[in-house]
Scaffold this motif. Structure first.
Motif, PDB file in Angstrom:
ATOM      1  N   LEU A 150      -2.448  16.332   7.801  1.00  0.00           N
ATOM      2  CA  LEU A 150      -2.278  14.881   7.797  1.00  0.00           C
ATOM      3  C   LEU A 150      -0.878  14.599   7.276  1.00  0.00           C
ATOM      4  O   LEU A 150      -0.551  14.945   6.134  1.00  0.00           O
ATOM      5  CB  LEU A 150      -3.328  14.213   6.907  1.00  0.00           C
ATOM      6  CG  LEU A 150      -3.201  12.708   6.724  1.00  0.00           C
ATOM      7  CD1 LEU A 150      -3.289  11.973   8.067  1.00  0.00           C
ATOM      8  CD2 LEU A 150      -4.258  12.199   5.762  1.00  0.00           C
ATOM      9  N   THR A 151      -0.039  14.025   8.125  1.00  0.00           N
ATOM     10  CA  THR A 151       1.350  13.766   7.759  1.00  0.00           C
ATOM     11  C   THR A 151       1.578  12.267   7.576  1.00  0.00           C
ATOM     12  O   THR A 151       1.223  11.475   8.441  1.00  0.00           O
ATOM     13  CB  THR A 151       2.300  14.295   8.859  1.00  0.00           C
ATOM     14  OG1 THR A 151       2.077  15.695   9.007  1.00  0.00           O
ATOM     15  CG2 THR A 151       3.754  14.049   8.504  1.00  0.00           C
ATOM     16  N   ILE A 152       2.168  11.922   6.445  1.00  0.00           N
ATOM     17  CA  ILE A 152       2.582  10.542   6.172  1.00  0.00           C
ATOM     18  C   ILE A 152       4.090  10.613   5.989  1.00  0.00           C
ATOM     19  O   ILE A 152       4.584  11.262   5.062  1.00  0.00           O
ATOM     20  CB  ILE A 152       1.924   9.985   4.885  1.00  0.00           C
ATOM     21  CG1 ILE A 152       0.419  10.188   4.890  1.00  0.00           C
ATOM     22  CG2 ILE A 152       2.311   8.527   4.684  1.00  0.00           C
ATOM     23  CD1 ILE A 152      -0.342   9.361   5.877  1.00  0.00           C
ATOM     24  N   GLU A 153       4.829   9.966   6.891  1.00  0.00           N
ATOM     25  CA  GLU A 153       6.290  10.053   6.840  1.00  0.00           C
ATOM     26  C   GLU A 153       6.899   8.687   7.082  1.00  0.00           C
ATOM     27  O   GLU A 153       6.714   8.095   8.144  1.00  0.00           O
ATOM     28  CB  GLU A 153       6.803  11.048   7.878  1.00  0.00           C
ATOM     29  CG  GLU A 153       8.294  11.263   7.807  1.00  0.00           C
ATOM     30  CD  GLU A 153       8.778  12.420   8.666  1.00  0.00           C
ATOM     31  OE1 GLU A 153       9.988  12.614   8.720  1.00  0.00           O
ATOM     32  OE2 GLU A 153       7.952  13.102   9.284  1.00  0.00           O
TER      33      GLU A 153
ATOM     34  N   LYS B 291       9.699   7.429   2.176  1.00  0.00           N
ATOM     35  CA  LYS B 291       9.135   6.276   1.459  1.00  0.00           C
ATOM     36  C   LYS B 291       7.918   5.795   2.217  1.00  0.00           C
ATOM     37  O   LYS B 291       7.989   5.514   3.415  1.00  0.00           O
ATOM     38  CB  LYS B 291      10.175   5.169   1.342  1.00  0.00           C
ATOM     39  CG  LYS B 291      11.367   5.583   0.510  1.00  0.00           C
ATOM     40  CD  LYS B 291      12.369   4.467   0.379  1.00  0.00           C
ATOM     41  CE  LYS B 291      13.550   4.935  -0.478  1.00  0.00           C
ATOM     42  NZ  LYS B 291      14.592   3.933  -0.557  1.00  0.00           N
ATOM     43  N   ASN B 292       6.800   5.678   1.517  1.00  0.00           N
ATOM     44  CA  ASN B 292       5.542   5.386   2.193  1.00  0.00           C
ATOM     45  C   ASN B 292       4.840   4.135   1.700  1.00  0.00           C
ATOM     46  O   ASN B 292       3.639   3.992   1.871  1.00  0.00           O
ATOM     47  CB  ASN B 292       4.621   6.605   2.101  1.00  0.00           C
ATOM     48  CG  ASN B 292       5.132   7.734   2.963  1.00  0.00           C
ATOM     49  OD1 ASN B 292       5.332   7.550   4.155  1.00  0.00           O
ATOM     50  ND2 ASN B 292       5.368   8.883   2.364  1.00  0.00           N
ATOM     51  N   LYS B 293       5.589   3.223   1.091  1.00  0.00           N
ATOM     52  CA  LYS B 293       4.993   1.934   0.707  1.00  0.00           C
ATOM     53  C   LYS B 293       5.143   0.981   1.877  1.00  0.00           C
ATOM     54  O   LYS B 293       6.236   0.806   2.413  1.00  0.00           O
ATOM     55  CB  LYS B 293       5.665   1.375  -0.540  1.00  0.00           C
ATOM     56  CG  LYS B 293       5.247   2.118  -1.780  1.00  0.00           C
ATOM     57  CD  LYS B 293       5.407   1.291  -3.021  1.00  0.00           C
ATOM     58  CE  LYS B 293       4.846   2.097  -4.190  1.00  0.00           C
ATOM     59  NZ  LYS B 293       4.849   1.381  -5.408  1.00  0.00           N
ATOM     60  N   VAL B 294       4.024   0.410   2.286  1.00  0.00           N
ATOM     61  CA  VAL B 294       4.030  -0.520   3.410  1.00  0.00           C
ATOM     62  C   VAL B 294       3.209  -1.753   3.047  1.00  0.00           C
ATOM     63  O   VAL B 294       2.389  -1.718   2.132  1.00  0.00           O
ATOM     64  CB  VAL B 294       3.429   0.129   4.689  1.00  0.00           C
ATOM     65  CG1 VAL B 294       4.283   1.302   5.152  1.00  0.00           C
ATOM     66  CG2 VAL B 294       1.990   0.557   4.475  1.00  0.00           C
TER      67      VAL B 294
ATOM     68  N   VAL C 206       0.858  -1.183   0.000  1.00  0.00           N
ATOM     69  CA  VAL C 206       0.000   0.000   0.000  1.00  0.00           C
ATOM     70  C   VAL C 206       0.894   1.232   0.000  1.00  0.00           C
ATOM     71  O   VAL C 206       1.826   1.330   0.804  1.00  0.00           O
ATOM     72  CB  VAL C 206      -0.894   0.018   1.266  1.00  0.00           C
ATOM     73  CG1 VAL C 206      -1.718   1.292   1.319  1.00  0.00           C
ATOM     74  CG2 VAL C 206      -1.784  -1.210   1.317  1.00  0.00           C
ATOM     75  N   ASP C 207       0.631   2.165  -0.914  1.00  0.00           N
ATOM     76  CA  ASP C 207       1.328   3.447  -0.913  1.00  0.00           C
ATOM     77  C   ASP C 207       0.495   4.401  -0.065  1.00  0.00           C
ATOM     78  O   ASP C 207      -0.555   4.879  -0.487  1.00  0.00           O
ATOM     79  CB  ASP C 207       1.481   3.979  -2.335  1.00  0.00           C
ATOM     80  CG  ASP C 207       2.303   5.250  -2.394  1.00  0.00           C
ATOM     81  OD1 ASP C 207       2.158   6.115  -1.491  1.00  0.00           O
ATOM     82  OD2 ASP C 207       3.084   5.404  -3.343  1.00  0.00           O
ATOM     83  N   LEU C 208       0.951   4.635   1.173  1.00  0.00           N
ATOM     84  CA  LEU C 208       0.178   5.466   2.096  1.00  0.00           C
ATOM     85  C   LEU C 208       0.002   6.887   1.586  1.00  0.00           C
ATOM     86  O   LEU C 208      -1.014   7.521   1.847  1.00  0.00           O
ATOM     87  CB  LEU C 208       0.859   5.494   3.471  1.00  0.00           C
ATOM     88  CG  LEU C 208       0.817   4.206   4.275  1.00  0.00           C
ATOM     89  CD1 LEU C 208       1.549   4.391   5.597  1.00  0.00           C
ATOM     90  CD2 LEU C 208      -0.616   3.766   4.533  1.00  0.00           C
ATOM     91  N   GLY C 209       0.986   7.380   0.849  1.00  0.00           N
ATOM     92  CA  GLY C 209       0.877   8.732   0.296  1.00  0.00           C
ATOM     93  C   GLY C 209      -0.268   8.845  -0.686  1.00  0.00           C
ATOM     94  O   GLY C 209      -1.092   9.760  -0.605  1.00  0.00           O
TER      95      GLY C 209
END
Length: 85
Positions: free
Chosen positions: A77-80, A44-47, A13-16
């Motif tokens: 909303l921060t995705i880091e 990098k936001n793939k999990v 999943v790409d959270l961004g």
């Protein structure tokens, strides 16, 4: 009828991208309430995660923030690096 959902439904999943899509879906609600919505994507936001559950978490987080915000407020909303804040 009902739908059976397997517990092991993790996928990449790409959270961004996910957060951007959900934020855009709810942007009109924020605008109507006079609350600014900002998205901050870093790293990098793939999990590996359960997409449905992560969507629920991000949506609930945004809507809870909206309900708790007065007109004129700003929600960021921060995705880091795969973390949501």
């Amino acid at each position: 009828g009902f739908v059976m959902v397997a517990d092991d439904v993790e996928q990449q999943v790409d959270l961004g991208q996910l957060a951007s899509r959900i934020a855009e879906q709810h942007r009109p609600e924020f605008e109507s309430a006079g609350v600014q919505l900002e998205l901050s994507l870093k790293g990098k936001n793939k999990v590996s995660a359960d997409l449905v559950r992560v969507e629920q978490v991000v949506r609930n987080l945004l809507l809870n923030a909206l309900q708790a915000s007065a007109p004129g407020a700003k929600v960021v909303l921060t995705i880091e690096n795969g973390a949501i804040a």
